[in-house]
Design a protein around this motif. Structure first.
Motif, PDB file in Angstrom:
ATOM      1  N   THR A 241       0.854  -1.188   0.000  1.00 55.16           N
ATOM      2  CA  THR A 241       0.000   0.000   0.000  1.00 55.16           C
ATOM      3  C   THR A 241       0.888   1.235   0.000  1.00 55.16           C
ATOM      4  O   THR A 241       1.883   1.279   0.722  1.00 55.16           O
ATOM      5  N   ASP A 242       0.552   2.222  -0.821  1.00 50.87           N
ATOM      6  CA  ASP A 242       1.303   3.473  -0.800  1.00 50.87           C
ATOM      7  C   ASP A 242       0.342   4.630  -0.584  1.00 50.87           C
ATOM      8  O   ASP A 242      -0.803   4.430  -0.150  1.00 50.87           O
ATOM      9  N   GLU A 243       0.771   5.847  -0.914  1.00 48.47           N
ATOM     10  CA  GLU A 243      -0.057   7.021  -0.655  1.00 48.47           C
ATOM     11  C   GLU A 243      -1.322   7.073  -1.508  1.00 48.47           C
ATOM     12  O   GLU A 243      -2.208   7.894  -1.266  1.00 48.47           O
ATOM     13  N   ASN A 244      -1.433   6.186  -2.491  1.00 51.75           N
ATOM     14  CA  ASN A 244      -2.619   6.130  -3.343  1.00 51.75           C
ATOM     15  C   ASN A 244      -3.451   4.871  -3.123  1.00 51.75           C
ATOM     16  O   ASN A 244      -4.305   4.524  -3.947  1.00 51.75           O
ATOM     17  N   THR A 273      -4.063   3.040   7.155  1.00 58.62           N
ATOM     18  CA  THR A 273      -3.402   4.297   6.796  1.00 58.62           C
ATOM     19  C   THR A 273      -4.345   5.448   6.485  1.00 58.62           C
ATOM     20  O   THR A 273      -3.910   6.593   6.422  1.00 58.62           O
ATOM     21  N   VAL A 275      -5.639   6.362   3.704  1.00 53.14           N
ATOM     22  CA  VAL A 275      -5.545   6.942   2.362  1.00 53.14           C
ATOM     23  C   VAL A 275      -6.670   6.410   1.467  1.00 53.14           C
ATOM     24  O   VAL A 275      -7.221   5.334   1.708  1.00 53.14           O
ATOM     25  N   LYS A 278      -7.131   5.677  -5.361  1.00 59.89           N
ATOM     26  CA  LYS A 278      -7.355   6.630  -6.432  1.00 59.89           C
ATOM     27  C   LYS A 278      -8.125   6.016  -7.600  1.00 59.89           C
ATOM     28  O   LYS A 278      -8.164   4.809  -7.789  1.00 59.89           O
ATOM     29  N   GLN A 414       0.066  12.472   7.918  1.00 55.49           N
ATOM     30  CA  GLN A 414      -0.643  13.238   6.911  1.00 55.49           C
ATOM     31  C   GLN A 414      -2.054  13.506   7.440  1.00 55.49           C
ATOM     32  O   GLN A 414      -2.696  12.609   7.976  1.00 55.49           O
ATOM     33  N   GLU A 417      -7.918  12.721   4.824  1.00 60.74           N
ATOM     34  CA  GLU A 417      -9.007  13.313   4.054  1.00 60.74           C
ATOM     35  C   GLU A 417     -10.364  12.945   4.640  1.00 60.74           C
ATOM     36  O   GLU A 417     -11.352  13.635   4.418  1.00 60.74           O
ATOM     37  N   TRP A 423      -3.332   8.247  11.057  1.00 61.53           N
ATOM     38  CA  TRP A 423      -2.257   7.261  10.972  1.00 61.53           C
ATOM     39  C   TRP A 423      -0.969   7.980  11.351  1.00 61.53           C
ATOM     40  O   TRP A 423      -0.485   8.849  10.625  1.00 61.53           O
TER      41      TRP A 423
END
Length: 485
Positions: A241-244, A273, A275, A278, A414, A417, A423
């Motif tokens: 898993t990444d930022e998207n 996380t 996030v 996308k 971060q 949203e 996290w």
């Protein structure tokens, strides 16, 4: 005859009626072999005198023991231990009260994967996993609706057995609500009411996952989901898993190697996380599911709480071939105590899952389901969600600012949203387990993050839930957290 007055003791302060204590003691004496079959029992008059009790109490106990088959009477001879009982070798007397043994008298397999600490609510300060604040919940409206559904209408129908799929009224209202808020295109026949996401996932694995099936999870995922699939005997495959969000390209590589049966995703606010998956990855995920014919279990646990702009619609809204099984609940919207959730899927799937639901839980709480349906119909829940969204956004902003001010050098994060937690990564020099222990001693609970660590590395990160605490409580939480590091 044995001296029963020395073997039978009663506790007059106990909540258990005295006659019942006498019955239980007689049964125990027979079961351990102290009283043997055919043995004569002293008269009710004699025993009442020896125990200092009213004779009627003893008579009631004797009559019940005779009805249960432990004692029998012989005309003109008296009362005896029943002659048809099996012979029992006398054992050491067991003093009252007799407790149930701690160990089972039979063998069974204990699966280590199921052994997991149960987190319970308590009245200390908390930065939890991301739970709602029940103080904001429309409890008076819910109580009114529950009471109304309980006392009005046809009681035989309302209080009798209902549809195993859940209250039809709630399924209708949910279909309308989900179509309007999430862009779904469903009817009541596409909805199955469950106790919560956990129950929905258990039904899913029971109905569709066999031993040896390949199930894909993000490398960091909800522990309860992983346990469910492990318990079902699935082979777990992980993708990063990444930022998207989850890396769908990695999933495609797995699809080329293995016959994937299912992927579990939290597409809206990735767990842990937070996030968001996308749009390009969502499209590719749906295409892969269509091509390789695997199930997407979409756990949309807090869709209603998104703070940036209008949230991305769930994968289920774009599912044209029936591969997504969409899950949500009021547990994360109102309170964990209200065990009402839902699964959305093609009618054929809902029908199949309802058969499995019936053998573990004939039906849910019809009164509660109808009460929630009424509040959805009246717009009460929608109004509550809008009010909560404003409140949680304010708490998120305040909490993140506090973390930045007070713990600038200790943590990084971060601003989420959406969702109800942050996290939070702690500096590698900080012992997060010890910090959590210190915080608990100081009156603050938060997870030590161990469950989020990967097999090859300790992330030293955890979820800090802000939604369930007021502004002034969040201030105290951060002060204690800073002091506990």
């Amino acid at each position: 005859m044995l001296p029963l007055n020395t073997l039978i003791h009663v506790n007059k302060d106990s909540k258990v009626p005295i006659y019942q204590q006498i019955i239980e003691r007689f049964i125990s004496l027979i079961q351990v072999g102290t009283l043997k079959k055919g043995q004569k029992i002293m008269s009710s008059r004699k025993l009442s005198e020896l125990l200092g009790l009213h004779r009627k109490t003893i008579t009631i106990a004797y009559e019940e023991l005779i009805l249960q088959g432990w004692l029998e009477t012989k005309q003109s001879s008296g009362t005896f231990v029943a002659n048809n009982l099996p012979e029992i070798v006398s054992e050491k007397l067991i003093e009252m009260p007799i407790s149930l043994p701690k160990k089972a008298g039979f063998n069974f397999e204990q699966k280590p994967v199921l052994r997991r600490e149960v987190v319970k609510a308590f009245d200390k300060l908390h930065l939890d996993d991301g739970f709602p604040d029940p103080r904001l919940a429309p409890l008076l409206d819910l109580a009114r609706a529950y009471r109304g559904n309980l006392i009005h209408g046809n009681s035989y129908v309302k209080l009798g057995y209902g549809d195993t799929k859940g209250s039809y009224w709630l399924r209708q209202e949910l279909a309308t609500y989900l179509n309007e808020s999430r862009g779904l295109k469903i009817t009541a026949e596409n909805v199955l009411i469950v106790r919560g996401t956990m129950m929905g996932m258990y039904l899913l694995t029971t109905a569709f996952v066999k031993i040896g099936d390949f199930v894909v999870l993000g490398e960091m995922t909800w522990a309860s989901a992983k346990i469910n699939f492990q318990h079902a005997g699935a082979k777990i495959l992980n993708i990063p898993t990444d930022e998207n969000g989850i890396v769908v390209d990695a999933l495609e590589e797995l699809c080329e190697k293995y016959p994937i049966r299912l992927i579990y995703v939290t597409s809206h606010h990735d767990y842990p996380t937070t996030v968001t998956l996308k749009a390009d990855r969502r499209i590719k995920l749906l295409k892969l599911a269509e091509k390789y014919r695997f199930i997407i279990f979409e756990d949309d646990y807090d869709y209603d709480f998104h703070y940036q702009s209008k949230p991305l619609l769930p994968l289920a809204s774009a599912d044209e071939v029936g591969v997504v099984l969409y899950s949500g609940s009021f547990t994360k919207s109102i309170s964990p105590a209200f065990r009402v959730g839902y699964l959305v899927a093609p009618e054929e799937v809902i029908e199949h899952l309802s058969y499995h639901r019936r053998i573990i839980d004939r039906q849910g709480d019809t009164m509660l389901e109808n009460a929630i349906a009424e509040l959805l119909h009246e717009g009460v829940i929608q109004k509550y969600l809008r009010k909560s969204l404003r409140e949680y956004r304010e708490r998120r902003d305040f909490f993140c600012e506090l973390l930045q001010q007070k713990l600038r050098n200790e943590v990084s994060f971060q601003i989420p949203e959406g969702g109800m937690s942050v996290w939070t990564k702690f500096d590698k020099s900080i012992d997060l387990v010890k910090t959590a222990e210190n915080a608990l001693k100081n009156g603050l609970y938060f997870s030590n993050g161990v469950q989020h660590s990967l097999s090859d590395r300790n992330l030293n990160a955890t979820r800090l839930g802000f939604a369930s605490s007021k502004i002034e409580e969040l201030e105290k939480c951060v002060e204690i957290l800073k002091k506990s590091i």
